[in-house]
Scaffold this motif. Structure first.
Motif, mmCIF file in Angstrom:
data_model
loop_
_atom_site.group_PDB
_atom_site.id
_atom_site.type_symbol
_atom_site.label_atom_id
_atom_site.label_comp_id
_atom_site.label_asym_id
_atom_site.label_seq_id
_atom_site.Cartn_x
_atom_site.Cartn_y
_atom_site.Cartn_z
ATOM 1 N N GLY A 79 0.824 -1.202 0.000
ATOM 2 C CA GLY A 79 0.000 0.000 0.000
ATOM 3 C C GLY A 79 0.858 1.250 0.000
ATOM 4 N N VAL A 80 0.533 2.203 0.865
ATOM 5 C CA VAL A 80 1.300 3.453 0.900
ATOM 6 C C VAL A 80 2.717 3.235 1.417
ATOM 7 C CG1 VAL A 80 -0.745 4.897 1.161
ATOM 8 C CG2 VAL A 80 0.456 4.076 3.206
ATOM 9 N N PHE A 81 2.984 2.072 2.007
ATOM 10 C CA PHE A 81 4.316 1.780 2.549
ATOM 11 C C PHE A 81 5.113 0.843 1.645
ATOM 12 C CE2 PHE A 81 1.639 2.722 6.286
ATOM 13 C CZ PHE A 81 2.323 3.831 6.757
ATOM 14 N N ALA A 82 4.784 0.807 0.373
ATOM 15 C CA ALA A 82 5.399 -0.148 -0.550
ATOM 16 C C ALA A 82 6.906 0.033 -0.695
ATOM 17 C CB ALA A 82 4.726 -0.049 -1.922
ATOM 18 N N THR A 83 7.418 1.216 -0.417
ATOM 19 C CA THR A 83 8.857 1.491 -0.569
ATOM 20 C C THR A 83 9.521 1.829 0.762
ATOM 21 O OG1 THR A 83 8.428 3.851 -0.991
ATOM 22 C CG2 THR A 83 8.462 2.369 -2.903
ATOM 23 N N TRP A 84 8.889 1.480 1.857
ATOM 24 C CA TRP A 84 9.305 1.988 3.162
ATOM 25 C C TRP A 84 10.777 1.742 3.469
ATOM 26 C CZ3 TRP A 84 7.700 5.494 6.382
ATOM 27 C CH2 TRP A 84 8.149 5.512 7.694
ATOM 28 N N TYR A 85 11.305 0.537 3.209
ATOM 29 C CA TYR A 85 12.674 0.207 3.607
ATOM 30 C C TYR A 85 13.698 0.434 2.498
ATOM 31 C CZ TYR A 85 10.426 -1.878 7.635
ATOM 32 O OH TYR A 85 9.681 -2.069 8.769
ATOM 33 N N ASP A 86 13.282 1.058 1.401
ATOM 34 C CA ASP A 86 14.199 1.240 0.279
ATOM 35 C C ASP A 86 15.397 2.101 0.648
ATOM 36 O OD1 ASP A 86 12.390 -0.227 -1.102
ATOM 37 O OD2 ASP A 86 11.876 1.316 -2.587
ATOM 38 N N ASN A 87 15.239 2.967 1.636
ATOM 39 C CA ASN A 87 16.321 3.888 1.989
ATOM 40 C C ASN A 87 16.920 3.592 3.359
ATOM 41 O OD1 ASN A 87 16.258 6.075 -0.278
ATOM 42 N ND2 ASN A 87 14.112 5.711 0.233
ATOM 43 N N ASP A 88 16.820 2.336 3.784
ATOM 44 C CA ASP A 88 17.425 1.952 5.057
ATOM 45 C C ASP A 88 18.919 2.279 5.035
ATOM 46 O OD1 ASP A 88 18.330 0.586 7.383
ATOM 47 O OD2 ASP A 88 18.659 -1.222 6.174
ATOM 48 N N ARG A 89 19.300 3.201 5.897
ATOM 49 C CA ARG A 89 20.685 3.645 5.958
ATOM 50 C C ARG A 89 21.272 3.493 7.352
ATOM 51 N NH1 ARG A 89 22.313 8.377 7.795
ATOM 52 N NH2 ARG A 89 20.219 9.261 7.612
ATOM 53 N N LEU A 90 20.501 3.813 8.376
ATOM 54 C CA LEU A 90 21.052 3.836 9.729
ATOM 55 C C LEU A 90 21.322 2.435 10.267
ATOM 56 C CD1 LEU A 90 19.083 6.801 11.310
ATOM 57 C CD2 LEU A 90 21.502 6.705 10.720
ATOM 58 N N PHE A 91 20.450 1.484 9.979
ATOM 59 C CA PHE A 91 20.790 0.105 10.312
ATOM 60 C C PHE A 91 21.679 -0.463 9.217
ATOM 61 C CE2 PHE A 91 19.961 -3.644 12.934
ATOM 62 C CZ PHE A 91 20.520 -4.625 12.141
ATOM 63 N N GLY A 92 21.264 -0.329 7.988
ATOM 64 C CA GLY A 92 22.079 -0.784 6.862
ATOM 65 C C GLY A 92 22.050 -2.286 6.676
ATOM 66 N N LEU A 93 20.851 -2.862 6.536
ATOM 67 C CA LEU A 93 20.748 -4.311 6.365
ATOM 68 C C LEU A 93 21.510 -4.785 5.132
ATOM 69 C CD1 LEU A 93 17.018 -4.802 7.359
ATOM 70 C CD2 LEU A 93 18.930 -6.068 8.362
ATOM 71 N N ALA A 94 21.394 -4.074 4.024
ATOM 72 C CA ALA A 94 22.091 -4.486 2.801
ATOM 73 C C ALA A 94 23.599 -4.467 3.004
ATOM 74 C CB ALA A 94 21.689 -3.575 1.642
ATOM 75 N N ALA A 95 24.093 -3.433 3.677
ATOM 76 C CA ALA A 95 25.537 -3.343 3.921
ATOM 77 C C ALA A 95 26.006 -4.459 4.847
ATOM 78 C CB ALA A 95 25.879 -1.980 4.512
ATOM 79 N N LYS A 96 25.192 -4.810 5.844
ATOM 80 C CA LYS A 96 25.568 -5.901 6.755
ATOM 81 C C LYS A 96 25.639 -7.230 5.996
ATOM 82 C CE LYS A 96 25.346 -3.220 10.457
ATOM 83 N NZ LYS A 96 25.138 -1.947 9.746
ATOM 84 N N LEU A 97 24.686 -7.459 5.113
ATOM 85 C CA LEU A 97 24.704 -8.694 4.324
ATOM 86 C C LEU A 97 25.915 -8.735 3.403
ATOM 87 C CD1 LEU A 97 20.901 -9.015 3.536
ATOM 88 C CD2 LEU A 97 22.293 -10.733 4.713
ATOM 89 N N GLU A 98 26.250 -7.612 2.823
ATOM 90 C CA GLU A 98 27.434 -7.552 1.959
ATOM 91 C C GLU A 98 28.692 -7.871 2.753
ATOM 92 O OE1 GLU A 98 29.701 -4.304 -0.938
ATOM 93 O OE2 GLU A 98 27.693 -3.884 -0.156
ATOM 94 N N MET A 99 28.791 -7.341 3.968
ATOM 95 C CA MET A 99 29.945 -7.621 4.817
ATOM 96 C C MET A 99 30.017 -9.103 5.168
ATOM 97 S SD MET A 99 30.599 -8.245 8.349
ATOM 98 C CE MET A 99 29.289 -7.423 9.255
ATOM 99 N N LEU A 100 28.883 -9.703 5.522
ATOM 100 C CA LEU A 100 28.865 -11.125 5.865
ATOM 101 C C LEU A 100 29.263 -11.991 4.674
ATOM 102 C CD1 LEU A 100 25.611 -11.341 8.034
ATOM 103 C CD2 LEU A 100 27.969 -11.565 8.840
ATOM 104 N N ARG A 101 28.788 -11.640 3.502
ATOM 105 C CA ARG A 101 29.126 -12.434 2.308
ATOM 106 C C ARG A 101 30.609 -12.313 1.977
ATOM 107 N NH1 ARG A 101 23.763 -10.173 0.111
ATOM 108 N NH2 ARG A 101 22.310 -11.876 0.564
ATOM 109 N N ALA A 102 31.182 -11.131 2.197
ATOM 110 C CA ALA A 102 32.617 -10.968 1.965
ATOM 111 C C ALA A 102 33.417 -11.823 2.945
ATOM 112 C CB ALA A 102 33.002 -9.495 2.100
ATOM 113 N N LEU A 103 32.988 -11.854 4.206
ATOM 114 C CA LEU A 103 33.671 -12.702 5.191
ATOM 115 C C LEU A 103 33.521 -14.177 4.844
ATOM 116 C CD1 LEU A 103 32.701 -10.865 8.511
ATOM 117 C CD2 LEU A 103 34.952 -10.899 7.415
ATOM 118 N N ARG A 104 32.341 -14.535 4.367
ATOM 119 C CA ARG A 104 32.111 -15.941 3.971
ATOM 120 C C ARG A 104 32.994 -16.317 2.786
ATOM 121 N NH1 ARG A 104 32.244 -20.338 2.668
ATOM 122 N NH2 ARG A 104 30.602 -21.940 2.569
#
Length: 694
Positions: free
Chosen positions: A661-686
């Motif tokens: 609905g109106v929240f269809a893009t809510w997490y697109d700009n996640d920056r302060l937690f940075g889930l995408a960046a954390k996953l990238e870091m984990l994959r690099a370590l793996r």
């Protein structure tokens, strides 16, 4: 002949229906609002925010009944005997809808009343002042149209109705609120800001939500602009909705020293003088312009005085000639805030305007030590701040001299930028209630602000705070929460849903025992603390230490960033996250079972506000657990990193299920937690672990 008889009977029945409707009005029975047979009556001189709320009520009617009522002035004739008037009254208006003396009495500021007046074929929506009238409008909408305050955040859909019935004895009376200024502070809005830019509704309807919850103040960063004595667009939105503006704790007179250079270049056409305490005349001129800007814009403003640095830092980080001693630094602050107060009094012409000062971080310490001497007065608000990173009454409030001639304010974080709750609520309404009740034992609470981050994650806690700030004496968190669940999830499941909320908050890892008397859950491992652990261990993954965590930037008090009890951070993290994961999983499973039994219309908000956060926190705990295991031991490092990646992907997916609905893009700009960046870091370590194995 038969046809004529049927027509006659139909006419007779219609006449009887009109007569019965008239009798319903005149004889004091229900007032029935049917499409086309009711209207809103509003003075032509009503203030713009009241007119906006009236238009919103028309929209609510249209969504619920399919009928958009006409808005008329008091002199408009009503030829239809079935017509019922919804009379909107601001008793403070120079042109009230009717003579206020003919209406039922009200209390003080912001008091309001919704009552039936069958004898005069009307329902009265009356307020003592502008906001009282707005609150009366939204009270009617909630009580009779069923529009909940969080309708936009809860994806609410109306149940269509052919008529609205108001009982003849209806009289909903709300006395003045116990807390005069009741504020939200949207802060660290990495999700909220880009979402607001998507539509006018996203940009503005959170302000309507505040009014539906009967809040009245928004805390903002600096709002003064250059060069022509204007406030920014955010302040203009507050005026549009009839809300009070107040300022953040590093803002003085609605401006910030980060805007120092802009003033001198854009207003004065010169290079800015250096930020020096010896340039006191320049500081005074800067604040003078800011105060005059607020006054010229006729902005309803709760003034903030402060002397801090450029941004959220002590002044001595910005002024080259700042003294080194704490007592001397406090003396500088004492002088500067009195200059600001003097300028405010001169510009407003008020002998005792409402002014607040917020004791944040270094100011709190200086106050607790007795060095800081803030002004006192009938309308001076000393705003205390909950303990930084973990939110409880801090030392300065505990030591407060209750004989001081001031009123009190309280600033509580429901989230915190660097170490607090961000993508999932954590503090909870019980902890909020404890904090505010403690403040109220110290003196009259007159101002409240909750730091609410991106808002969406905290709407239940924000609703609890709004209810408590109106009437602290009547408020009880358990009763509030069950009523909240009844409103949004249905009466049949309210008690079960309320219990799930309680158990969700109780599932958080309490990494250190409580120390403040009577306060449960004083120390919590909120989700941004998980993010910081990922970051810090990720940077030193090949260099094991049982205590790998260090203080984050701008941390003045050692040990405050994480507050992990014990001598071995790694082992504590492993034990704490494993136990918390199991607790969250249990609650998540119970949420899943309840979800299938909830009414269809309630499921989306239940998922967004409780079920998805449970799954997110369960998976986040599992991910961090396996990440720390991989850090501690190489024995199953690759497998542990695989599990850490899988669980963190599940955590992200749990949140993404709410993107609809109106929240269809809510997490697109996640920056302060940075889930995408954390996953990238984990994959690099793996990848590195696999390369080392090969």
């Amino acid at each position: 002949m038969k046809s004529h008889c049927m027509q006659f009977m139909a006419w007779l029945l219609s006449l009887l229906f009109v007569s019965m409707t008239w009798a319903n009005v005149v004889n004091g029975r229900d007032l029935v609002l049917r499409p086309g047979h009711f209207r809103l009556v509003l003075s032509a001189g009503a203030e713009a925010p009241v007119r906006l709320a009236a238009e919103t009520l028309c929209r609510d009617f249209e969504r619920v009944t399919g009928c958009r009522p006409e808005v008329v002035t008091p002199d408009a004739p009503a030829d239809d005997p079935r017509m019922v008037d919804l009379l909107i009254v601001d008793a403070s208006s120079p042109q009230p809808t009717v003579d206020p003396s003919t209406l039922r009495p009200l209390d003080g500021f912001e008091s309001h009343r919704v009552y039936a007046d069958p004898q005069n074929r009307r329902v009265c929506l009356c307020g003592k002042d502008m906001r009282g009238a707005i609150y009366a409008i939204y009270t009617f909408s909630e009580q009779f149209l069923g529009v909940p305050p969080l309708w936009y955040f809860s994806s609410w859909e109306p149940q269509r109705r052919s008529r609205i019935t108001v009982p003849p004895d209806c009289d909903l009376f709300f006395k003045s609120p116990q807390v005069r200024y009741r504020a939200w502070f949207p802060n660290d809005t990495d999700l909220f800001t880009p979402w607001r830019a998507l539509s006018r509704e996203n940009d503005e309807l959170w302000l309507e939500t505040m009014l539906r919850l009967k809040l009245n103040t928004v805390e903002l960063e600096a709002t003064v602009t250059y060069p022509d004595y204007r406030l920014n667009r955010q302040a203009a939105l507050l005026r549009k909705y009839g809300l009070v503006l107040t300022s953040h704790h590093h803002v003085a007179c609605n401006n910030n020293l980060a805007n120092w250079a802009g003033y001198w270049r854009k207003v004065r056409g010169m290079e800015p003088p250096a930020l020096l305490l010896s340039n006191e005349a320049a500081l005074r001129e800067f604040w003078q312009y800011s105060v005059e800007t607020v006054c010229r814009n006729h902005q309803e403003n709760l003034w903030q005085i402060a002397f801090r640095g450029v941004g959220d830092q002590p002044f001595w980080a910005a002024f080259a000639d700042a003294p080194a001693g704490e007592r001397e630094r406090a003396e500088v602050i004492n002088r500067m805030i009195r200059i600001q107060l003097e300028l405010i009094k001169q510009a407003t012409g008020e002998r005792d305007p409402f002014v607040r000062m917020t004791f944040y971080d270094e100011l709190s310490d200086l106050l607790a030590k007795g060095y800081l001497k803030p002004p006192t007065g009938e309308n001076m608000l000393w705003t205390f701040v909950a303990g930084r990173r973990d939110h409880y009454p801090y030392d300065d409030l505990v030591a407060f001299d209750t004989t001081q001639h001031v009123k009190l304010g309280y600033y509580m974080n429901l989230q915190f930028t660097s170490t607090g709750a961000h993508l999932a609520a954590a503090e909870g309404p019980w902890k909020m209630e404890f904090n505010y009740r403690y403040v109220n034992t110290k003196g009259p609470l007159t101002f409240s602000v909750v730091n609410a981050g991106n808002l969406r994650e905290f709407v239940m806690e924000l609703s609890a705070n709004a209810r408590m700030m109106w009437n602290m004496e009547a408020y009880d968190t358990d009763r509030f929460l069950e009523a909240f669940c009844r409103q949004y999830y249905g009466a049949r499941h309210a008690r079960e849903a309320a219990r799930l909320y309680h158990d969700y908050y109780d599932a958080y890892w309490q990494q250190k025992p409580s120390q403040f008397p009577g306060l449960e859950r004083q120390f919590l491992f909120q989700d941004l603390r998980y993010a910081r652990v990922f970051d810090q261990i990720g940077r030193r993954f090949a260099d094991f230490s049982p205590n790998p965590l260090c203080e984050i930037g701008f941390e003045r008090i050692p040990g405050r960033s994480f507050r992990i009890d014990g001598q071995n951070q790694v082992d504590s993290l492993l034990a704490g996250t494993q136990a918390a994961a199991a607790r969250f999983e249990t609650v998540a499973e119970r949420c899943d079972r309840l979800m299938g039994r909830l009414p269809e219309a309630s499921r989306r908000f239940f998922r967004d506000n409780l079920q998805a956060p449970c799954h997110y926190m369960a998976s986040l705990n599992r991910s961090l657990y396996h990440f720390v295991r991989a850090y501690k031991s190489a024995a199953e490092r690759a497998a542990d990193l695989d599990r850490a990646i899988t669980y963190l992907e599940q955590a992200r997916q749990a949140l993404q299920t709410t993107q609809e609905g109106v929240f269809a893009t809510w997490y697109d700009n996640d920056r302060l937690f940075g889930l995408a960046a954390k996953l990238e870091m984990l994959r690099a370590l793996r990848h590195d672990a696999a390369r080392r194995t090969d």
